[in-house]
Scaffold this motif. Structure first.
Motif, PDB file in Angstrom:
ATOM      1  N   PRO A 120      -9.653  11.813  -4.142  1.00 57.37           N
ATOM      2  CA  PRO A 120     -10.896  11.574  -4.879  1.00 57.37           C
ATOM      3  C   PRO A 120     -11.223  10.088  -4.972  1.00 57.37           C
ATOM      4  O   PRO A 120     -10.339   9.248  -5.182  1.00 57.37           O
ATOM      5  N   GLY A 121     -12.497   9.763  -4.824  1.00 55.27           N
ATOM      6  CA  GLY A 121     -12.916   8.367  -4.788  1.00 55.27           C
ATOM      7  C   GLY A 121     -12.650   7.601  -6.061  1.00 55.27           C
ATOM      8  O   GLY A 121     -12.497   6.377  -6.038  1.00 55.27           O
ATOM      9  N   GLY A 122     -12.586   8.265  -7.218  1.00 57.65           N
ATOM     10  CA  GLY A 122     -12.400   7.574  -8.479  1.00 57.65           C
ATOM     11  C   GLY A 122     -10.969   7.218  -8.810  1.00 57.65           C
ATOM     12  O   GLY A 122     -10.714   6.531  -9.798  1.00 57.65           O
ATOM     13  N   VAL A 123     -10.010   7.664  -8.013  1.00 51.40           N
ATOM     14  CA  VAL A 123      -8.599   7.343  -8.265  1.00 51.40           C
ATOM     15  C   VAL A 123      -8.380   5.836  -8.102  1.00 51.40           C
ATOM     16  O   VAL A 123      -8.869   5.221  -7.158  1.00 51.40           O
ATOM     17  N   ARG A 124      -7.633   5.245  -9.045  1.00 47.29           N
ATOM     18  CA  ARG A 124      -7.262   3.832  -8.945  1.00 47.29           C
ATOM     19  C   ARG A 124      -5.779   3.741  -8.583  1.00 47.29           C
ATOM     20  O   ARG A 124      -4.946   4.404  -9.190  1.00 47.29           O
ATOM     21  N   HIS A 125      -5.503   2.904  -7.602  1.00 47.31           N
ATOM     22  CA  HIS A 125      -4.135   2.808  -7.083  1.00 47.31           C
ATOM     23  C   HIS A 125      -3.704   1.354  -7.021  1.00 47.31           C
ATOM     24  O   HIS A 125      -4.440   0.505  -6.509  1.00 47.31           O
ATOM     25  N   GLN A 126      -2.510   1.062  -7.533  1.00 55.75           N
ATOM     26  CA  GLN A 126      -1.918  -0.268  -7.394  1.00 55.75           C
ATOM     27  C   GLN A 126      -1.056  -0.266  -6.142  1.00 55.75           C
ATOM     28  O   GLN A 126      -0.129   0.521  -6.010  1.00 55.75           O
ATOM     29  N   VAL A 127      -1.377  -1.154  -5.227  1.00 54.63           N
ATOM     30  CA  VAL A 127      -0.686  -1.191  -3.939  1.00 54.63           C
ATOM     31  C   VAL A 127       0.760  -1.613  -4.143  1.00 54.63           C
ATOM     32  O   VAL A 127       1.049  -2.676  -4.700  1.00 54.63           O
ATOM     33  N   GLY A 128       1.664  -0.758  -3.699  1.00 52.17           N
ATOM     34  CA  GLY A 128       3.079  -0.987  -3.913  1.00 52.17           C
ATOM     35  C   GLY A 128       3.731  -1.787  -2.803  1.00 52.17           C
ATOM     36  O   GLY A 128       3.149  -2.024  -1.735  1.00 52.17           O
ATOM     37  N   HIS A 129       4.967  -2.174  -3.056  1.00 53.12           N
ATOM     38  CA  HIS A 129       5.735  -2.940  -2.086  1.00 53.12           C
ATOM     39  C   HIS A 129       5.959  -2.107  -0.817  1.00 53.12           C
ATOM     40  O   HIS A 129       6.337  -0.952  -0.864  1.00 53.12           O
ATOM     41  N   GLY A 130       5.695  -2.698   0.316  1.00 53.97           N
ATOM     42  CA  GLY A 130       5.949  -2.039   1.585  1.00 53.97           C
ATOM     43  C   GLY A 130       4.775  -1.274   2.155  1.00 53.97           C
ATOM     44  O   GLY A 130       4.802  -0.888   3.322  1.00 53.97           O
ATOM     45  N   GLU A 131       3.735  -1.041   1.372  1.00 49.81           N
ATOM     46  CA  GLU A 131       2.614  -0.242   1.891  1.00 49.81           C
ATOM     47  C   GLU A 131       1.827  -0.982   2.977  1.00 49.81           C
ATOM     48  O   GLU A 131       1.145  -0.348   3.785  1.00 49.81           O
TER      49      GLU A 131
END
Length: 399
Positions: A120-131
């Motif tokens: 879903p477009g509204g999800v907020r994600h913090q980019v993790g180590h290694g991604e």
């Protein structure tokens, strides 16, 4: 890792395992779900003709079946190309339609078809180590930063407008793993009847053995136009992308037929879809335009003359020919001809919800359905899935 769902007037924080569980629920039935016959985005002009057998498109050289008064096919230097009616699926003309060639970032059309429905477009994600660790050298980037927080819709803008391989890597991680995403893309291609495509790197980065064809790319472009989210992203000219300082900066679509950049006049009625470039693939393009209620999709792979902008001018010439040929040519094949109908799972008809109500800032699914679906899977199993991020290195720059 924590994920925020931003809804009107409230905010919900969910663990990464729960999000993955919800994603798995969405992916399990949807990975192979395709329409046995996609809806028509616009009526075709002119008389309808019965398509010949698909083996005509396997012949080398240019294939066209003109009637009296048909316009002449333009001179095109691309190694392979296709002109098709996006509504009927009829291929109006083609040149080496099934020739296997590196697709570059036009393969991101298949990536979006596979992953968009699950995130879903509204999800907020913090980019993790290694991604971002395995993004190939020389890749086109939109500016995703480790530790930064992005909406999924921001990342899709980065994919479609800037062809950002960094955004693709993060979205693939969110949907399970790099290798798993490639496998789902492969299954999606087969279900759509795209048998020339072999996925090795979901972002289109030059990788040994990764090929597609002008036919397959036309299949992906046509299928994408029937997905409202895909169609909205691929037609977007510009957007704001989150910066590291908490602000935003503008990004502009690199599809010159859409924007008119670099001296390429914008094509009247252009509605997307995706361009690409790598050192092995050369310049590639899936272009779509709508005129007088008719939608055409054109693919152009690796022009041999005219420089970096030739792919746009050759696509323009083919689109002009396609619109002018209405009622004057018989089809040489169909984009539906190779679809695996025996194993295809028909998708339900879209809900009557207006497209505007499902803008990318929204959650993309009801909160209750997401939470109930996530609760149905064990957190331990989903945590294991999140750890299975087997990233395949690639060689060669990609746009």
């Amino acid at each position: 890792m924590t994920i925020e769902f931003s809804f009107r007037g409230s905010r919900t924080v969910v663990s990464g395992c729960v999000l993955c569980a919800a994603g798995l629920l969405a992916l399990a039935p949807a990975a192979v779900a395709v329409r046995t016959r996609p809806p028509d985005p616009g009526p075709a002009a002119g008389p309808r003709a019965v398509a010949p057998q698909p083996d005509l498109l396997y012949r080398s050289g240019t294939q066209v079946r003109p009637r009296p008064g048909a316009p002449r096919i333009p001179e095109v230097s691309a190694l392979a190309w296709v002109v098709a009616d996006a509504g009927t699926g009829e291929v109006l003309a083609a040149h080496d339609a099934h020739r296997p060639l590196p697709p570059a970032s036009t393969l991101k059309t298949l990536f979006a078809l596979t992953v968009l429905p699950a995130l879903p477009g509204g999800v907020r994600h913090q980019v993790g180590h290694g991604e971002l660790a395995a993004v190939g050298p020389g890749s086109s980037m939109v500016g995703v930063a480790e530790g930064g927080t992005y909406r999924v819709s921001d990342l899709w803008n980065g994919v479609f407008l800037n062809s950002g391989n960094d955004a693709v890597h993060v979205l693939a991680a969110l949907s399970g793993s790099w290798q798993g995403t490639a496998a789902r893309m492969q299954a999606q291609a087969r279900a759509l009847g795209a048998h020339d495509t072999h996925v090795r790197s979901p972002d289109g980065y030059d990788t040994p053995g990764q090929v597609s064809s002008a036919f397959d790319l036309a299949v992906f472009g046509r299928a994408g136009l029937h997905n409202p989210d895909f169609a909205r992203y691929c037609a977007r000219v510009e957007a704001q992308f989150p910066g590291a300082d908490g602000g935003t900066y503008g990004i502009v679509n690199t599809n010159r037929l859409l924007t008119g950049a670099d001296g390429v006049p914008p094509y009247p009625g252009a509605i997307g879809v995706k361009n690409g470039y790598t050192s092995r693939a050369g310049h590639t393009l899936v272009a779509a335009a709508r005129r007088d209620g008719r939608t055409l999709v054109v693919t152009v792979m690796n022009p041999q003359q005219g420089g970096a902008l030739a792919v746009y001018e050759e696509a323009r010439a083919l689109l002009d020919w396609g619109f002018a040929s209405a009622g004057h040519v018989d089809p040489v094949g169909s984009l539906d001809a190779l679809r695996d109908r025996a194993h295809a799972v028909p998708e339900p008809e879209p809900a009557a919800t207006p497209v505007a109500a499902r803008a990318e800032d929204g959650p993309g699914w009801p909160e209750t359905g997401m939470i109930a679906g996530a609760a149905g899977l064990g957190a331990g199993a989903t945590a294991l899935v999140l750890r299975l991020r087997l990233v395949r290195p690639a060689t060669g720059p990609a746009e």
